[in-house]
Scaffold this active site. Sequence first.
Site, PDB file in Angstrom:
ATOM      1  N   GLU A   1       0.822  -1.212   0.000  1.00 59.39           N
ATOM      2  CA  GLU A   1       0.000   0.000   0.000  1.00 59.39           C
ATOM      3  C   GLU A   1       0.857   1.264   0.000  1.00 59.39           C
ATOM      4  O   GLU A   1       0.560   2.237  -0.689  1.00 59.39           O
ATOM      5  CB  GLU A   1      -0.917   0.021   1.240  1.00 59.39           C
ATOM      6  CG  GLU A   1      -1.975  -1.070   1.266  1.00 59.39           C
ATOM      7  CD  GLU A   1      -1.485  -2.369   1.933  1.00 59.39           C
ATOM      8  OE1 GLU A   1      -0.273  -2.632   1.937  1.00 59.39           O
ATOM      9  OE2 GLU A   1      -2.344  -3.115   2.446  1.00 59.39           O
TER      10      GLU A   1
ATOM     11  N   CYS B   1      10.425  -2.440  -4.225  1.00 61.15           N
ATOM     12  CA  CYS B   1      10.407  -3.704  -3.501  1.00 61.15           C
ATOM     13  C   CYS B   1      10.936  -4.802  -4.401  1.00 61.15           C
ATOM     14  O   CYS B   1      10.865  -4.695  -5.620  1.00 61.15           O
ATOM     15  CB  CYS B   1       8.984  -4.074  -3.107  1.00 61.15           C
ATOM     16  SG  CYS B   1       8.227  -2.845  -2.050  1.00 61.15           S
TER      17      CYS B   1
ATOM     18  N   HIS C   1      21.257   3.939 -16.900  1.00 58.97           N
ATOM     19  CA  HIS C   1      20.190   4.420 -16.012  1.00 58.97           C
ATOM     20  C   HIS C   1      19.620   5.743 -16.500  1.00 58.97           C
ATOM     21  O   HIS C   1      18.565   6.163 -16.071  1.00 58.97           O
ATOM     22  CB  HIS C   1      20.716   4.596 -14.594  1.00 58.97           C
ATOM     23  CG  HIS C   1      21.216   3.315 -14.015  1.00 58.97           C
ATOM     24  ND1 HIS C   1      22.554   2.990 -13.982  1.00 58.97           N
ATOM     25  CD2 HIS C   1      20.562   2.257 -13.499  1.00 58.97           C
ATOM     26  CE1 HIS C   1      22.689   1.791 -13.447  1.00 58.97           C
ATOM     27  NE2 HIS C   1      21.506   1.319 -13.152  1.00 58.97           N
TER      28      HIS C   1
ATOM     29  N   CYS D   1      25.236  -1.851 -18.740  1.00 58.69           N
ATOM     30  CA  CYS D   1      24.374  -2.944 -18.289  1.00 58.69           C
ATOM     31  C   CYS D   1      23.276  -3.166 -19.326  1.00 58.69           C
ATOM     32  O   CYS D   1      23.333  -2.595 -20.416  1.00 58.69           O
ATOM     33  CB  CYS D   1      23.788  -2.596 -16.911  1.00 58.69           C
ATOM     34  SG  CYS D   1      22.981  -3.996 -16.086  1.00 58.69           S
TER      35      CYS D   1
HETATM   36  N1  GLN Z   1      21.727  -9.784 -18.895  1.00 56.92           N
HETATM   37  C1  GLN Z   1      21.048  -8.927 -17.982  1.00 56.92           C
HETATM   38  C2  GLN Z   1      20.421  -7.765 -18.747  1.00 56.92           C
HETATM   39  O1  GLN Z   1      20.973  -7.371 -19.715  1.00 56.92           O
HETATM   40  C3  GLN Z   1      21.995  -8.391 -16.947  1.00 56.92           C
HETATM   41  C4  GLN Z   1      21.307  -7.553 -15.930  1.00 56.92           C
HETATM   42  C5  GLN Z   1      22.172  -7.186 -14.752  1.00 56.92           C
HETATM   43  O2  GLN Z   1      23.363  -7.326 -14.781  1.00 56.92           O
HETATM   44  N2  GLN Z   1      21.587  -6.696 -13.709  1.00 56.92           N
HETATM   45  O3  GLN Z   1      19.414  -7.223 -18.324  1.00 56.92           O
HETATM   46 ZN    ZN Z   2      24.478  -5.171 -15.090  1.00 58.28          ZN
END
Ligand code: GLN
Ligand code: ZN
Length: 763
Positions: A17, A525, A703, A735
């Site tokens: 919630e 979460c 990000h 990433c």
């Molecule tokens: N292979 C995953 C991706 O590309 C790796 C994610 C991660 O390292 N948190 O989303």
């Molecule tokens: Zn990553």
Amino acid sequence: MTTIHNLGFPRIGAHRELKFALEAYWKGESSRDALQTLGAQLRQQHWAQQAGLDLVPVGDFSFYDQVLDMSFLLGNLPERVRGFHGDPLDNYFRVARGRSAPSTEDDSACCGNVAAGEMTKWFDTNYHYIVPEFHASTEFSLDAARLQAQLAEAKAQGVQAKPVIIGPVTYLAIGKSKDESNKLALLERLLPVYAELLDTLAAQGVEWVQIDEPILVTELDADWQHAFNLAYHHLKATKVKLLVATYFGPLQDNAYLAANLPVAGLHLDAVNDPQGVRTLLNLLSPHKVLSLGVINGRNIWKTDLTAVLDWLEPLAQRLQERLWLAPSCSLLHVPVDLDIEQRLDSDVKSWLAFALQKLDELRVLGKALRQGRDAVRAELAANVAALAARRSSARVHNPAVHAAVSRVDTHLGQRESAYARRASKQAALLRLPTYPTTTIGSFPQTAQIRHARSAFKAGRMDFVEYQAVMRAEIERSVREQEALDLDVLVHGEAERNDMVEYFGEQLDGYAFSQFGWVQSYGSRCVKPPILFGDISRPKAMTVDWITYAQQLTTKPVKGMLTGPVTMLNWSFVRDDQPRSVSCTQLALAIRAEVLDLEKAGVRIIQIDEAALREGLPLRKTQWQEYLDWAVESFRIAANGVRDETQIHTHMCYSEFNDIIASIADMDADVITIETARSDMELLDAFEHFQYPNEIGPGVYDIHSPNVPTQERIVQLMQKAAERIPAERLWVNPDCGLKTRQWSEVTPALANMVAAAKILRAGA
Ligand code: GLN
Ligand code: ZN
């Protein structure tokens, strides 16, 4: 009479919630009043759910983070937000998130956006707090209004309130000096504010205050030990009774220090350290309360109540009313209520306890000590039966897995040849250019993908249709990557909602809750899967998707897997065998998948170990032991392949200095890491260590929606090439790209590929 109490209760709500209320408020969809009302309702409900305890925590509720609350309580706000006027709650969110609701009136009149507070992990949990910031000139001043208001609410509800605060030494220890000054020098300025706080609470009629000092379970040098003595001698004069709470591990060599602090009581994590309790008993002066955390606040298993009672009864005899009982730590780290789970397998469910069930266990233990075991005979019998069923369940114990684990030896984790020889075989086969380009695995998870996945999961879409949607996505991302002229392609991970859950769902030995959410930070979460039994892989998990992608293109497509250590560290794990054994089982399952991929003709296999670092124990002296089995598990998973098969791994964090030897020991042919924000400085660790294999330092921060320029990427890679020989460098983002839009991804990767071409031309 034994006192039973709780150290902290999850605040997010059984149905999250608080999360939804916060997000609605931040989006401007609901009012501040509505949020405040919901907060008050949750507090009220959570206190009601703790009825029957002799002392109930107050002040553990937070709209974002209890450490940030503490910073506000102590008047320690970062410089950049000090001049803020406007609503206090909005200012609070500004410190937490860098902004308040998007367009509150005072945003334009006042403060606008600021840098968000830095976040880091709360000890070895997956909870992230906002790091307190310190300068040589930091001053503190008390602002107890929030805590006082919650106390008043609790009192009005008839709750036996025990305010919970973070102790001064831990507060300093977990913060960061922004000007390299010595944080400990601030203690003198901090203590009067704590004293004032305690007096304020005493004036409000408080008897006991829980003052959390978990830093006592870590290695403390002489200065920090001294700080403890200084701090608690300073606070000695207070009229409230202090219960110093330690948790997450044994006190070990801090036992003497902790036992001799001039306070009224001490809480110990007895789950992690039953022997330590013996030592402490002999150190503790005869008037002090000893609170024992006998119910594990970090896992989701039922407690063996009979075993705990066998152990406790003599202690209770000896300590009488000086013995208190509690969970080992705040219940913030477990889900709220098992009873609302409808789809958990009934066997597995009968072995579990979430926060509310853990409090029930506490009540049973309290009653047994007060009135004798007979008073809780039925509860104890049910507990015995559940534990016995778990111990003997064929769902948990799989002899074939045990046999496989017992056959594990060091050659399993060994590649055929050393890196140099493998590298030349792989180069001959893959024929990649220098500065090869690739991505980390996932591509944008579009609304269409999510929709299809949830329809399929809910049974509204059959597999044939689902497969067609996913294959269309895979084809789209392969075509996109070909058009971008990337060198090593990925299938895009459209079929995965989460890198651990996806594999957990296909492995035997894993269960999934519907509502088992645990706060990670702010409104975020996670729902960790429950690793309850021996792990095995009934059938191949990724081969169909990857081979589908591979047959669309002549360029190599990476097989994409999550590594055993990450699977382990992001799950609730078994308490009936060492973590290392569960990890070995996971490793064998992933190994089988790796070998199936290789057999299917996949030439490059990436095994993500995003969470390897997270498993590091709190005490450095225990790091090596963890790293040894963690690395060995990765090696077992990865290293069964032929020389020609190229193994990649990926890790998304930026601290390698202290674990670089172990990273090298993993012996992946290529490691991709997050480096963009550190300006390649983190490659220093690899350079100094003379890291021998290939590295793909991330060239842009995924990000952020910003599209990196070619120049910036070239510049970063040139910095990388000053540290690592160019022939061992790869070019890739930090990433995976699943949280981005294609409209951001395509131009970013186009610039990345163009940058690689410039680098090649210059090389
Ligand atoms: N292979 C995953 C991706 O590309 C790796 C994610 C991660 O390292 N948190 O989303
Ligand atoms: Zn990553």
